[in-house]
Design a protein around this motif. Sequence first.
Motif, PDB file in Angstrom:
ATOM      1  N   LEU A 294       0.832  -1.204   0.000  1.00 47.40           N
ATOM      2  CA  LEU A 294       0.000   0.000   0.000  1.00 47.40           C
ATOM      3  C   LEU A 294       0.868   1.257   0.000  1.00 47.40           C
ATOM      4  O   LEU A 294       0.553   2.248  -0.686  1.00 47.40           O
ATOM      5  CB  LEU A 294      -0.922  -0.010   1.219  1.00 47.40           C
ATOM      6  N   ALA A 295       1.977   1.234   0.735  1.00 47.86           N
ATOM      7  CA  ALA A 295       2.871   2.393   0.800  1.00 47.86           C
ATOM      8  C   ALA A 295       3.479   2.736  -0.555  1.00 47.86           C
ATOM      9  O   ALA A 295       3.809   3.896  -0.819  1.00 47.86           O
ATOM     10  CB  ALA A 295       3.980   2.144   1.818  1.00 47.86           C
ATOM     11  N   LEU A 296       3.631   1.736  -1.428  1.00 46.74           N
ATOM     12  CA  LEU A 296       4.147   2.005  -2.777  1.00 46.74           C
ATOM     13  C   LEU A 296       3.253   2.978  -3.529  1.00 46.74           C
ATOM     14  O   LEU A 296       3.714   3.734  -4.388  1.00 46.74           O
ATOM     15  CB  LEU A 296       4.266   0.703  -3.574  1.00 46.74           C
ATOM     16  N   VAL A 297       1.974   2.970  -3.216  1.00 47.74           N
ATOM     17  CA  VAL A 297       1.007   3.863  -3.876  1.00 47.74           C
ATOM     18  C   VAL A 297       0.856   5.170  -3.102  1.00 47.74           C
ATOM     19  O   VAL A 297       0.838   6.259  -3.685  1.00 47.74           O
ATOM     20  CB  VAL A 297      -0.362   3.166  -4.001  1.00 47.74           C
ATOM     21  N   THR A 298       0.747   5.065  -1.785  1.00 50.09           N
ATOM     22  CA  THR A 298       0.445   6.262  -0.990  1.00 50.09           C
ATOM     23  C   THR A 298       1.635   7.217  -0.886  1.00 50.09           C
ATOM     24  O   THR A 298       1.430   8.439  -0.834  1.00 50.09           O
ATOM     25  CB  THR A 298      -0.010   5.873   0.422  1.00 50.09           C
ATOM     26  N   GLN A 299       2.856   6.710  -0.870  1.00 48.75           N
ATOM     27  CA  GLN A 299       4.000   7.616  -0.691  1.00 48.75           C
ATOM     28  C   GLN A 299       4.149   8.618  -1.838  1.00 48.75           C
ATOM     29  O   GLN A 299       4.269   9.828  -1.575  1.00 48.75           O
ATOM     30  CB  GLN A 299       5.288   6.815  -0.471  1.00 48.75           C
ATOM     31  N   PRO A 300       4.162   8.197  -3.100  1.00 48.74           N
ATOM     32  CA  PRO A 300       4.236   9.219  -4.168  1.00 48.74           C
ATOM     33  C   PRO A 300       3.046  10.168  -4.145  1.00 48.74           C
ATOM     34  O   PRO A 300       3.198  11.367  -4.444  1.00 48.74           O
ATOM     35  CB  PRO A 300       4.257   8.370  -5.448  1.00 48.74           C
ATOM     36  N   THR A 301       1.874   9.662  -3.792  1.00 50.78           N
ATOM     37  CA  THR A 301       0.676  10.515  -3.741  1.00 50.78           C
ATOM     38  C   THR A 301       0.811  11.575  -2.651  1.00 50.78           C
ATOM     39  O   THR A 301       0.499  12.760  -2.863  1.00 50.78           O
ATOM     40  CB  THR A 301      -0.572   9.654  -3.469  1.00 50.78           C
ATOM     41  N   LEU A 302       1.274  11.174  -1.479  1.00 53.01           N
ATOM     42  CA  LEU A 302       1.471  12.127  -0.378  1.00 53.01           C
ATOM     43  C   LEU A 302       2.594  13.116  -0.696  1.00 53.01           C
ATOM     44  O   LEU A 302       2.555  14.269  -0.255  1.00 53.01           O
ATOM     45  CB  LEU A 302       1.773  11.369   0.909  1.00 53.01           C
ATOM     46  N   ALA A 303       3.586  12.668  -1.475  1.00 51.92           N
ATOM     47  CA  ALA A 303       4.654  13.586  -1.886  1.00 51.92           C
ATOM     48  C   ALA A 303       4.115  14.669  -2.819  1.00 51.92           C
ATOM     49  O   ALA A 303       4.515  15.836  -2.729  1.00 51.92           O
ATOM     50  CB  ALA A 303       5.776  12.809  -2.570  1.00 51.92           C
ATOM     51  N   VAL A 304       3.203  14.305  -3.712  1.00 54.12           N
ATOM     52  CA  VAL A 304       2.557  15.300  -4.580  1.00 54.12           C
ATOM     53  C   VAL A 304       1.807  16.320  -3.722  1.00 54.12           C
ATOM     54  O   VAL A 304       1.852  17.532  -3.983  1.00 54.12           O
ATOM     55  CB  VAL A 304       1.600  14.609  -5.579  1.00 54.12           C
ATOM     56  N   CYS A 352      -0.237   6.394   7.618  1.00 54.40           N
ATOM     57  CA  CYS A 352       0.390   7.316   8.577  1.00 54.40           C
ATOM     58  C   CYS A 352       1.900   7.393   8.400  1.00 54.40           C
ATOM     59  O   CYS A 352       2.460   8.484   8.235  1.00 54.40           O
ATOM     60  CB  CYS A 352       0.039   6.896  10.002  1.00 54.40           C
ATOM     61  N   TYR A 353       2.591   6.253   8.439  1.00 46.85           N
ATOM     62  CA  TYR A 353       4.051   6.284   8.321  1.00 46.85           C
ATOM     63  C   TYR A 353       4.498   6.688   6.919  1.00 46.85           C
ATOM     64  O   TYR A 353       5.574   7.265   6.734  1.00 46.85           O
ATOM     65  CB  TYR A 353       4.644   4.922   8.688  1.00 46.85           C
ATOM     66  N   SER A 354       3.663   6.427   5.928  1.00 45.09           N
ATOM     67  CA  SER A 354       4.013   6.805   4.557  1.00 45.09           C
ATOM     68  C   SER A 354       4.122   8.314   4.377  1.00 45.09           C
ATOM     69  O   SER A 354       4.842   8.784   3.489  1.00 45.09           O
ATOM     70  CB  SER A 354       2.972   6.249   3.577  1.00 45.09           C
ATOM     71  N   ALA A 355       3.413   9.083   5.205  1.00 46.03           N
ATOM     72  CA  ALA A 355       3.458  10.548   5.080  1.00 46.03           C
ATOM     73  C   ALA A 355       4.850  11.099   5.388  1.00 46.03           C
ATOM     74  O   ALA A 355       5.454  11.770   4.530  1.00 46.03           O
ATOM     75  CB  ALA A 355       2.396  11.188   5.962  1.00 46.03           C
ATOM     76  N   PRO A 356       5.419  10.866   6.578  1.00 40.44           N
ATOM     77  CA  PRO A 356       6.790  11.353   6.796  1.00 40.44           C
ATOM     78  C   PRO A 356       7.806  10.661   5.894  1.00 40.44           C
ATOM     79  O   PRO A 356       8.790  11.280   5.480  1.00 40.44           O
ATOM     80  CB  PRO A 356       7.048  11.030   8.276  1.00 40.44           C
ATOM     81  N   ASN A 357       7.566   9.399   5.562  1.00 40.27           N
ATOM     82  CA  ASN A 357       8.495   8.678   4.704  1.00 40.27           C
ATOM     83  C   ASN A 357       8.553   9.293   3.313  1.00 40.27           C
ATOM     84  O   ASN A 357       9.615   9.337   2.675  1.00 40.27           O
ATOM     85  CB  ASN A 357       8.077   7.205   4.604  1.00 40.27           C
ATOM     86  N   ALA A 358       7.424   9.763   2.828  1.00 39.74           N
ATOM     87  CA  ALA A 358       7.375  10.387   1.500  1.00 39.74           C
ATOM     88  C   ALA A 358       8.007  11.770   1.493  1.00 39.74           C
ATOM     89  O   ALA A 358       8.601  12.197   0.494  1.00 39.74           O
ATOM     90  CB  ALA A 358       5.919  10.488   1.040  1.00 39.74           C
ATOM     91  N   VAL A 359       7.893  12.465   2.630  1.00 38.94           N
ATOM     92  CA  VAL A 359       8.285  13.877   2.682  1.00 38.94           C
ATOM     93  C   VAL A 359       9.729  14.096   3.127  1.00 38.94           C
ATOM     94  O   VAL A 359      10.391  15.025   2.662  1.00 38.94           O
ATOM     95  CB  VAL A 359       7.320  14.646   3.617  1.00 38.94           C
ATOM     96  N   TRP A 360      10.258  13.238   4.016  1.00 37.61           N
ATOM     97  CA  TRP A 360      11.544  13.593   4.602  1.00 37.61           C
ATOM     98  C   TRP A 360      12.694  13.664   3.604  1.00 37.61           C
ATOM     99  O   TRP A 360      13.624  14.470   3.823  1.00 37.61           O
ATOM    100  CB  TRP A 360      11.865  12.729   5.811  1.00 37.61           C
ATOM    101  N   PRO A 361      12.718  12.903   2.505  1.00 43.24           N
ATOM    102  CA  PRO A 361      13.836  13.078   1.571  1.00 43.24           C
ATOM    103  C   PRO A 361      13.982  14.512   1.062  1.00 43.24           C
ATOM    104  O   PRO A 361      15.096  15.021   0.931  1.00 43.24           O
ATOM    105  CB  PRO A 361      13.486  12.107   0.440  1.00 43.24           C
ATOM    106  N   SER A 362      12.868  15.172   0.790  1.00 44.07           N
ATOM    107  CA  SER A 362      12.945  16.578   0.361  1.00 44.07           C
ATOM    108  C   SER A 362      13.002  17.516   1.566  1.00 44.07           C
ATOM    109  O   SER A 362      13.771  18.487   1.571  1.00 44.07           O
ATOM    110  CB  SER A 362      11.735  16.931  -0.513  1.00 44.07           C
ATOM    111  N   PHE A 363      12.227  17.228   2.591  1.00 39.46           N
ATOM    112  CA  PHE A 363      12.136  18.084   3.778  1.00 39.46           C
ATOM    113  C   PHE A 363      13.506  18.273   4.423  1.00 39.46           C
ATOM    114  O   PHE A 363      13.927  19.402   4.712  1.00 39.46           O
ATOM    115  CB  PHE A 363      11.151  17.443   4.766  1.00 39.46           C
TER     116      PHE A 363
END
Length: 442
Positions: A294-304, A352-363
Amino acid sequence: MTASTLDAPSAGPADTTKVKRAAIASFLGSMLEYYDFYIYASASALVFGKVFFSKADPAMGTLLALATFGVAYIARPVGAVLLGHVGDRVGRKRVMLLTLVLMGMSTFLIGCLPTYAAVGVFAPALLVVLRVLQGISAAGEQSGANTLTLEHAPFGRRAFFTSWTLTGTQAGFILATVVFLAVAGLPDQTLLSWGWRVPFWCSLIVVALAYIVRRRIDEPEVFQAEQQTRQVAKLPVVELFRTHAADVSRVLLCAFIAVCSTVFSVFGLAFATSHEVGLSKTTMLLVAVSANVLALVTQPTLAVLADRIGRRPVFITGVLGCAVMIFVYFKAIMSGNVPLIFLAALVLIGFCYSAPNAVWPSFYAEMFDTRVRFSGIAIGTQIGFAAAGFAPTIAWTLIGNSRTNWLPVAAMVAVCCAISALSAATARETYRVPLTELGKRH
């Protein structure tokens, strides 16, 4: 194109050829490298206590095996300093190639180690040495991939493209777990004799494929521009702490969110499959795979979403969600209700965990300028990740002799999440800041 015009807002469509190549290379490289890393996590939770610590009682053997998982996190800050220096001085690409080779060889050799029954204490000693090499490699992997991809990314899409590095680590987790599922179903005697070694031996194929992909990527233009004008820092680590000490501390504390990941993937597996709780290894491995699919889908979406509304809102919301859902997850495990366990894991990790995981590389990367970006991400994250590395060992100690007392573990994760959220709240919002202005003091 000059450094001054890089990543500036533009009315026309940006050329994304190089950043797509960098994102794919980062995704595949991270996937394949973290395949190596996560098969160790599965083996430490399920096998190593019996193979390398066979003289200890089962509970102590598991504790010692989980401690070897944490050893790599001690080595990570050392690797961060060394590889960060090379990455900021010589180039991002060379470090990314080095980390692959180092991780692949150390992982393959773990699969060749003799057992405690064969050579005594030399077996766990050699295991620790190779685990240290894995930690050094991991210290430079994500930092190099994040830095290189961010510096190739066009304005307004940096979170999306850099998120593929962490999505690669989720894919690596899935690949490692699927491979381990294939051997986890073997009879115990077969699993403990040679079955557990097969996933480690496969790492040579994995690393060879990743190496081919990464050789084709280019150094970012902004880094090349600094090399050409001789603006590269002579001692990046010294420069980092002179100009960005507060940001390093901020990243370090934000990185405490990783405690949630290791408690879920390592401690949670050992806890749920223990004799006292009694869930099957196959069930819990499938729970972890489902959540990460599921994180494979949600992480790019949350990054957008983070590219549209900012890094902090997405990061903080996800972290606070983890603080709540970790209680729900362990409650579900204790209930023995398998559908409820799956649902709790999907919400905890898949959302939930996918949100910080998606953002921290840029953040995190956007807190530093080009001269010290690699070192800043590497050192900040790897010191912070040390808490995550030893979280399974600490958690196993916290549950006490009952082996079912999960509340202190959930509370520990929630406290780490609160620290991470508070630290993120103090950061500058950078989603609309051009690349060449990142890390500047205003």
